[in-house]
Design a protein around this motif. Structure first.
Motif, PDB file in Angstrom:
ATOM      1  N   GLU A   1      54.326  37.704  38.806  1.00 18.36           N
ATOM      2  CA  GLU A   1      54.859  37.890  39.694  1.00 18.36           C
ATOM      3  C   GLU A   1      54.201  37.248  41.525  1.00 18.36           C
ATOM      4  N   HIS A   2      53.392  36.679  41.089  1.00 18.63           N
ATOM      5  CA  HIS A   2      52.747  35.795  42.594  1.00 18.63           C
ATOM      6  C   HIS A   2      53.065  34.965  42.551  1.00 18.63           C
ATOM      7  N   GLY A   3      52.745  34.364  41.435  1.00 22.48           N
ATOM      8  CA  GLY A   3      52.884  32.504  41.312  1.00 22.48           C
ATOM      9  C   GLY A   3      51.189  32.231  41.423  1.00 22.48           C
ATOM     10  N   ILE A   4      49.891  32.989  41.222  1.00 20.68           N
ATOM     11  CA  ILE A   4      48.863  32.030  41.500  1.00 20.68           C
ATOM     12  C   ILE A   4      49.274  31.673  40.051  1.00 20.68           C
ATOM     13  N   GLU A   5      48.328  30.187  39.629  1.00 21.59           N
ATOM     14  CA  GLU A   5      47.824  29.793  38.758  1.00 21.59           C
ATOM     15  C   GLU A   5      47.055  30.002  37.793  1.00 21.59           C
ATOM     16  N   ASP A   6      45.933  30.102  38.753  1.00 17.03           N
ATOM     17  CA  ASP A   6      44.458  30.473  37.704  1.00 17.03           C
ATOM     18  C   ASP A   6      43.796  31.395  38.725  1.00 17.03           C
ATOM     19  N   PRO A   7      44.360  32.788  38.783  1.00 20.73           N
ATOM     20  CA  PRO A   7      43.174  34.055  39.804  1.00 20.73           C
ATOM     21  C   PRO A   7      42.506  34.075  39.172  1.00 20.73           C
ATOM     22  N   ILE A   8      41.317  34.971  40.280  1.00 17.41           N
ATOM     23  CA  ILE A   8      40.079  35.992  39.805  1.00 17.41           C
ATOM     24  C   ILE A   8      39.704  36.560  40.113  1.00 17.41           C
ATOM     25  N   VAL A   9      39.053  37.810  40.035  1.00 19.22           N
ATOM     26  CA  VAL A   9      39.514  38.808  40.295  1.00 19.22           C
ATOM     27  C   VAL A   9      37.812  39.002  41.051  1.00 19.22           C
ATOM     28  N   LEU A  10      38.026  39.698  42.571  1.00 17.50           N
ATOM     29  CA  LEU A  10      36.376  39.780  43.029  1.00 17.50           C
ATOM     30  C   LEU A  10      36.277  41.346  43.118  1.00 17.50           C
ATOM     31  N   ASP A  11      35.102  41.714  43.625  1.00 13.76           N
ATOM     32  CA  ASP A  11      34.386  42.957  43.580  1.00 13.76           C
ATOM     33  C   ASP A  11      34.493  43.202  45.304  1.00 13.76           C
ATOM     34  N   ARG A  12      33.763  44.515  45.855  1.00 10.12           N
ATOM     35  CA  ARG A  12      34.351  43.825  47.478  1.00 10.12           C
ATOM     36  C   ARG A  12      32.474  43.267  47.691  1.00 10.12           C
ATOM     37  N   LYS A  13      31.520  42.615  47.582  1.00  8.23           N
ATOM     38  CA  LYS A  13      30.866  41.767  46.893  1.00  8.23           C
ATOM     39  C   LYS A  13      31.066  40.304  46.917  1.00  8.23           C
ATOM     40  N   TYR A  14      32.027  39.919  46.915  1.00 10.40           N
ATOM     41  CA  TYR A  14      32.981  38.331  46.307  1.00 10.40           C
ATOM     42  C   TYR A  14      32.039  38.475  44.972  1.00 10.40           C
ATOM     43  N   LYS A  15      31.911  39.245  44.380  1.00  4.57           N
ATOM     44  CA  LYS A  15      31.400  38.845  43.222  1.00  4.57           C
ATOM     45  C   LYS A  15      32.173  38.414  41.629  1.00  4.57           C
ATOM     46  N   GLU A  16      32.516  37.960  40.772  1.00  4.88           N
ATOM     47  CA  GLU A  16      34.119  37.070  39.612  1.00  4.88           C
ATOM     48  C   GLU A  16      33.517  39.040  39.356  1.00  4.88           C
ATOM     49  N   ILE A  17      34.694  39.879  38.664  1.00  6.43           N
ATOM     50  CA  ILE A  17      34.685  40.216  37.821  1.00  6.43           C
ATOM     51  C   ILE A  17      34.978  39.768  36.245  1.00  6.43           C
ATOM     52  N   ARG A  18      34.623  40.565  35.458  1.00  4.88           N
ATOM     53  CA  ARG A  18      34.825  39.486  33.763  1.00  4.88           C
ATOM     54  C   ARG A  18      35.166  40.823  33.755  1.00  4.88           C
ATOM     55  N   ASP A  19      35.880  40.166  32.237  1.00  2.00           N
ATOM     56  CA  ASP A  19      36.423  41.243  31.242  1.00  2.00           C
ATOM     57  C   ASP A  19      34.905  41.735  30.011  1.00  2.00           C
ATOM     58  N   HIS A  20      35.015  42.437  30.854  1.00  2.00           N
ATOM     59  CA  HIS A  20      34.115  43.476  29.812  1.00  2.00           C
ATOM     60  C   HIS A  20      34.429  45.394  28.974  1.00  2.00           C
ATOM     61  N   VAL A  21      33.644  45.733  28.265  1.00  2.00           N
ATOM     62  CA  VAL A  21      33.486  46.401  28.576  1.00  2.00           C
ATOM     63  C   VAL A  21      33.882  47.814  29.046  1.00  2.00           C
ATOM     64  N   THR A  22      33.345  47.391  29.878  1.00  2.00           N
ATOM     65  CA  THR A  22      32.462  48.826  30.800  1.00  2.00           C
ATOM     66  C   THR A  22      33.559  48.625  32.355  1.00  2.00           C
ATOM     67  N   THR A  23      34.776  47.124  32.517  1.00  2.00           N
ATOM     68  CA  THR A  23      35.378  46.996  33.324  1.00  2.00           C
ATOM     69  C   THR A  23      37.384  46.871  32.553  1.00  2.00           C
ATOM     70  N   ARG A  24      37.494  47.482  31.552  1.00  2.00           N
ATOM     71  CA  ARG A  24      39.088  48.483  31.468  1.00  2.00           C
ATOM     72  C   ARG A  24      38.558  49.616  31.111  1.00  2.00           C
ATOM     73  N   GLY A  25      40.085  49.722  31.739  1.00  2.00           N
ATOM     74  CA  GLY A  25      40.861  51.195  31.753  1.00  2.00           C
ATOM     75  C   GLY A  25      40.527  52.306  33.251  1.00  2.00           C
ATOM     76  N   GLU A  26      40.809  53.793  33.389  1.00  2.00           N
ATOM     77  CA  GLU A  26      41.207  53.698  34.447  1.00  2.00           C
ATOM     78  C   GLU A  26      39.970  54.127  35.323  1.00  2.00           C
ATOM     79  N   ASN A  27      38.913  54.864  34.667  1.00  2.00           N
ATOM     80  CA  ASN A  27      37.965  54.845  35.055  1.00  2.00           C
ATOM     81  C   ASN A  27      36.566  53.485  36.337  1.00  2.00           C
ATOM     82  N   PHE A  28      37.281  52.507  35.755  1.00  2.00           N
ATOM     83  CA  PHE A  28      37.490  51.203  36.679  1.00  2.00           C
ATOM     84  C   PHE A  28      37.321  51.309  37.434  1.00  2.00           C
TER      85      PHE A  28
END
Length: 261
Positions: free
Chosen positions: A179-206
């Motif tokens: 949708e936004h044309g970002i070639e290789d986006p990474i997602v950061l939290d409020r402390k600018y640490k990269e969020i990686r795919d994990h059981v704890t980072t899946r679902g609505e609770n997170f």
């Protein structure tokens, strides 16, 4: 009314109501059976309804009652479809029987109403039907970051619609790419640490929280991270610049900072 030399006959609108027969047994109200009748705007009144019950179902000298067991009397308010076609409960009972019952009972409204039990009742067969409902959707906003002059710029906020099944890093990254044309986006939290795919980072609770999430192109972030004055542990102390986003399709805006990037 005449139209094309033919007589046009207009029939009145017919609607159906149901009247419930009640009887008095052991000083208690017992519901017996429902009797549907068809009436029109002209016959929707107490006198005509009593005549229909008497002629069609053979119940003479009956009294009509509303859902509160108050006697329905013939007047301007109880005539017409507006009063009778309201999907309310209407009862009828023998006039003499009801008069005698009211004289013995202080408050009819508080009396228990007995409903008959059909001896030929057959339990409903179990089915394999399962209700199909769509997953709950929630809206999550991500803030796009850009790097200019060795500084972090908050560019604009982009919303995404997510569900319990799509609230994961892989799906979110695909949406950013498509949708936004970002070639290789990474997602950061409020402390600018990269969020990686994990059981704890899946679902609505997170994801459906008040936490702030950023995203940025990986090349820009890695280039910014290796600068001597921008070491990783110092990033959270960097000044964050806010850039007002303007749409290029509207040339009448005062100033556009989008050209800076």
């Amino acid at each position: 009314m005449w139209h094309n030399d033919k007589c046009l006959i207009i029939h009145p609108r017919v609607f159906k109501i149901s009247l419930t027969l009640i009887k008095i047994e052991n000083d208690e109200i017992s519901v017996c059976k429902n009797y549907p009748i068809e009436i029109t705007e002209e016959t929707a009144n107490v006198n005509d309804i009593k005549n229909i019950i008497s002629s069609k179902h053979g119940f003479p000298n009956m009294t009509l009652l509303d859902c509160s067991f108050e006697i329905i009397r013939d007047n301007a308010n109880t005539r017409g479809e507006l009063y009778w076609n309201r999907r309310f409960k209407y009862f009828f009972v023998n006039q003499a029987e009801w008069k005698e019952f009211v004289e013995r009972v202080n408050n009819v409204k508080l009396k228990k109403v007995n409903h008959p039990v059909d001896l030929n009742y057959v339990p409903r067969a179990k089915t394999t039907y399962f209700p199909v409902t769509l997953p709950r959707t929630f809206r999550r906003s991500f803030t796009l970051l850009k790097i200019k002059n060795d500084q972090i710029w908050i560019y604009k906020h982009l919303p995404f619609n997510l569900t319990e099944y799509t609230a994961n890093l892989d799906y979110i990254r695909k949406q950013m790419i498509n949708e936004h044309g970002i070639e290789d986006p990474i997602v950061l939290d409020r402390k600018y640490k990269e969020i990686r795919d994990h059981v704890t980072t899946r679902g609505e609770n997170f994801w459906n929280t008040n936490n702030i999430f950023y995203f940025i192109d990986r090349k820009d972030w890695e280039k910014f991270d290796v600068e001597p004055q921008c070491k990783y542990h110092q990033i959270k102390f960097k000044k964050i610049n806010h850039s007002t986003y303007f749409d290029n399709s509207r040339p009448n805006y005062f100033k556009s900072k989008e050209s800076q990037f």
